[in-house]
Structures are given as structure tokens and as C-alpha cells.
Design an enzyme around this catalytic site. Sequence first.
Site, short mmCIF file in Angstrom:
data_model
loop_
_atom_site.label_atom_id
_atom_site.label_comp_id
_atom_site.label_asym_id
_atom_site.label_seq_id
_atom_site.Cartn_x
_atom_site.Cartn_y
_atom_site.Cartn_z
CE1 TYR A 34 -5.82 37.92 -14.73
CE2 TYR A 34 -5.40 38.07 -17.09
CZ TYR A 34 -5.99 37.42 -16.02
OH TYR A 34 -6.73 36.30 -16.23
CG PHE B 173 7.28 12.00 -10.31
CD1 PHE B 173 7.96 11.47 -9.23
CD2 PHE B 173 6.28 12.94 -10.07
CE1 PHE B 173 7.65 11.87 -7.93
CE2 PHE B 173 5.98 13.35 -8.79
CZ PHE B 173 6.66 12.81 -7.72
CG ASP B 174 4.43 9.07 -7.73
OD1 ASP B 174 5.55 8.77 -8.16
OD2 ASP B 174 4.09 8.95 -6.54
CG ASP C 25 9.57 14.89 -15.78
OD1 ASP C 25 9.99 15.96 -15.31
OD2 ASP C 25 8.83 14.12 -15.14
CB ALA D 245 11.95 17.61 -12.30
CE LYS E 66 10.59 17.98 -7.95
NZ LYS E 66 9.17 18.19 -8.23
CG HIS F 201 2.17 7.69 -0.41
ND1 HIS F 201 1.52 7.53 -1.59
CD2 HIS F 201 2.99 8.75 -0.56
CE1 HIS F 201 1.93 8.45 -2.43
NE2 HIS F 201 2.82 9.22 -1.84
N1 F0G Z 1 8.45 15.04 -12.59
C1 F0G Z 1 9.37 14.61 -11.71
C2 F0G Z 1 10.54 13.82 -12.19
C3 F0G Z 1 9.21 14.89 -10.34
O1 F0G Z 1 10.12 14.45 -9.47
C4 F0G Z 1 8.08 15.64 -9.92
C5 F0G Z 1 7.87 15.95 -8.50
C6 F0G Z 1 7.16 16.08 -10.90
C7 F0G Z 1 7.39 15.76 -12.23
C8 F0G Z 1 5.94 16.86 -10.53
O2 F0G Z 1 6.27 18.16 -10.22
O3 F0G Z 1 5.57 18.41 -7.82
O4 F0G Z 1 6.06 20.40 -9.26
O5 F0G Z 1 4.02 19.06 -9.65
N2 F0G Z 1 8.53 15.40 -7.56
C9 F0G Z 1 8.48 15.71 -6.14
C10 F0G Z 1 9.28 14.71 -5.35
C11 F0G Z 1 7.11 15.96 -5.59
O6 F0G Z 1 9.22 14.74 -4.10
O7 F0G Z 1 10.02 13.91 -5.94
P1 F0G Z 1 5.42 19.04 -9.18
#
Ligand code: F0G
Length: 459
Positions: free
Chosen positions: A72, A124-125, A215, A217, A258, A450
Site C-alpha cells: 500500500y 483536449f476534451d 499536457d 500525453a 499513449k 458522441h
Molecule cells: N490530454 C490529451 C492530449 C489526450 O489526448 C488525452 C486523451 C488526455 C489528455 C486524457 O487522458 O484518457 O488518460 O484520461 N486522449 C485519448 C484520445 C482518450 O483518444 O485521444 P486520459
Amino acid sequence: MKKYVAEPFKIKMVEPIKMTTMEERINYLEEANYNVFALKSDDIYIDLLTDSGTGAMSDSQWAGIMIGDESYAGARGYAHLVENAQDIFGYRYVQPVHQGRAAEKVLFPLLIKQGQHAISNMFFDTTRAHVELSGGKPINFVCEQAADTENYYDFKGNLDIEKTEAYINKVGVENIAVIVMTITNNSAGGQPVSMQNIKDASALCKKYNLKLVIDAARFAENAYFIKTREEDYKEKSIKDITKETFSYADALTMSAKKDAIVNMGGLVCIKDDEDLYQGVKELTIAYEGFVTYGGLAGRDLEALAIGLKEGINYDFLKYRIGQIEYLGDKLREAGIPFQYPAGGHAIFLDAKALLPHISFHQFPGQALTIELYKEAGIRACDIGSYMLGVDAETGEQLESLNEFCRLAIPRRVYTQAHLDVVVEALVEIKSRAAEVNGYEITWQPKVLRHFTSKLKPIL
Ligand code: F0G
């Protein structure tokens, strides 16, 4: 045309995929109400829905899984992860979390005050959502070259520095919380951001005493683009480019699903601000779990520690980016339009150009997505007006700047022959493009429609 870069690995384990007939796929689509998120993955031949958490781990990573320490507190894997992340990013503080959006959830409330603006090259969304959940107002200033899908530009992911500075002056610096650089810029087509642009954003932040967050990723893919497209970085290693990139920022959030090639995991790293790290630790304990596991199993920490190193391997990145470039070149040769040049993790097909007879009300990106599945069992996704949704006040359908259909390529999963199948399917669809129909929504939820909407073809 670019030659396919042969895989720098051999295959030791395989996962069979099912072949289906067109007749079966037409039925599956009807059962799924023309929403590809409702399809069973068993009925998909080539799954290009996302490159997130869908990569193939290496034998070293699987070995790490077996020796993962499930304590833990104070697990061995935590120590390995901190050591590797410090080495790669050059930041003092490293906090694991379960995925990218969890990183946003534990960092953004500490940086954003109610009503403040957060500026990005493109959020990103989920990142955008976490700015809003923290009381902030997200705003994008991507460079203008990103809107021109046809013509080549090295760094279409860049932040428009001039517009950003003008905006800071317009709303007043006290109303700006943070600048977020998304590398690579996913929503603009997986397009890279140059080192010069990161330096300029950093200088702007210093001038106005603002924090710069990356960010991260797809940081390794971005570093590869800097090495191959920015003159001063030709001779530098991916690791040195990565270190320099992060030296210009104050903190990073990262979805490790990623470029760290794990199925689950995320990170928040902070350069040197101890108070900020303390705040992140407190929120992590509340939302994710104790600081040394951060919402992950001990085995995940180990796989992530190893994956971070594999993700910055030059030969891997040459193959990885080469694979997408190969796909892009073949599509271009066949006259199939996409956000050009190819992105680091995906091809963003320009459905507006391929299906000009379908208006944004009838979702060209979604129509092309459905057609790809019907034609060859390939799953892509719409990044256009269908995903964008309706105006919250008027309920009117919003028109997206671009109508993309995204082909996101998982890491170390598909071969050259799979990519050729994708090209052949698109050539076939192009030949009967005028007959492809649009769609209408028969049911939709209030937010993020979507994922769960139901649709029907307009015949
Ligand atoms: N930032 C970027 C640039 C991303 O592309 C994503 C996720 C996230 C943050 C969020 O990360 O999914 O680990 O919580 N992108 C995926 C996509 C879902 O299909 O482009 P997460």
C-alpha cells in the site's frame, strides 16, 4: 513516397482478430444504432478508435508486471517510477495517478481561480472539462496554419503567441490562470509544437508571471518531430530534447496511456514548487489513493516506469512516426484528403472534402466512420460536428471548423499489411463517395453525446 520502417521488435504473443462479412457488419451497425462506441470489439477487424491504452507492452514491461510490488505504501515500483520520470523530465516531484484526466483533476483546482481564463494551443476534451470544473474558462489559440488541412507546415500544433499576448492584455493578466501547451496537439490532428514555440510561450509566461503547464500525453512523438524538423535539434538525442522541452515549463500532466505505452496510468510532475506538490499530494490522497500508488496497482507502476524509457527510444519512434507517415503518403497518392502532414499518432481524414455533399447537420465525419466499418471492419471516430454537439442555450447544432474522421494508430499493434487494408478501404469508399449518405440523431444525452447517441441513416 516514404518506405515503411520495419518494426524494431519481433512478435512473441498474438491476439486473433475476427473476420466478418459486409452483410454481418451492416447488421452490427444497425444493432449499434450507427454509433461505433456501441459495437462489440470482437466484431472489429482493425480498431483505430484510439491510441490510448491500446498499445502492446514489451516483454520487459510484462516482466515488470510479474515483479510488481503491491504494498500500500512505499512500493518498489513507485521508487522506480519516480527515478525514471525525474531522469526523463528533469522535474523534482513526481505523482502517479490512474490516467490523464486524473492528473488534470488533482492539478487544475490548485492553479485556477473562479472565473479566470486558461489559454492553450488546444485543450483536449477532458482537459477543457477540468478547466471548467475548476471554475475556469478555457480558450484555444492554435496557429492559423492548423486550419488549412491541405498544405504542409512543420508545426501546425503551435500556439499563436501574438494572439495569446493580445488576449492577456485584453482581459488583464490577473484574470489569466495558466497557459497549457498540449504536445503533440491532438485535436489539431496530432500535429507537433516546435521547441521555438515552447520557448516563446515560456518567455511570455515569464513576462507576465504566469505558470506554463505541458499536457505531455505525446511528448516523445513531439520530441521526434523537433529532432527531424527543427534545424538546431538534428544532432540532439530524444532524451536531451525532452529535458529541454520540460525545462521551459513549471509542471506537466500526462496520460501515460499513449507515449509511455501502458494500458493504464498517468502522471503529474512539478519542477520545483514544493507548495504546489503538497497540494497535489493532498488531492491525490482524496481522489486517487495514497501518494505512492496514485490509483494504480503496484504492477502498473512498474510497467509505467519501464514504458517511459521505451517510449523515448529513437528506433521505436522512427518506426512509430514512420508508420503513420507511410499511411499518410499512400492516402495522399490515392487523393484521399487529410490534415497534412500526417500527425504523430493519427491521420485525421478530411470528411468535409471527401464527402462535400453531406452538410455538417448530417455529420460527414460520422458518415465516413460508419462507411469504414461497413467496408472493411475498421473502427475510427468522428471528430467534427457530431462530436461537438449543440449550443447549450439554443439547442442548435454547432458547426465544427473541421469535419474529421480520426484513424488513431495503437503503438506496436498493427502491421504494414493492416495499414494497406485501411488504404484499400478508403480508395473503395472514395470511388462511391457520392452515394454515401448522412446521418440524423434519433436520441442523445445532454453531455458528451458522441459516446452514447443513437443515429439513423438519411436515405
Ligand atoms: N490530454 C490529451 C492530449 C489526450 O489526448 C488525452 C486523451 C488526455 C489528455 C486524457 O487522458 O484518457 O488518460 O484520461 N486522449 C485519448 C484520445 C482518450 O483518444 O485521444 P486520459
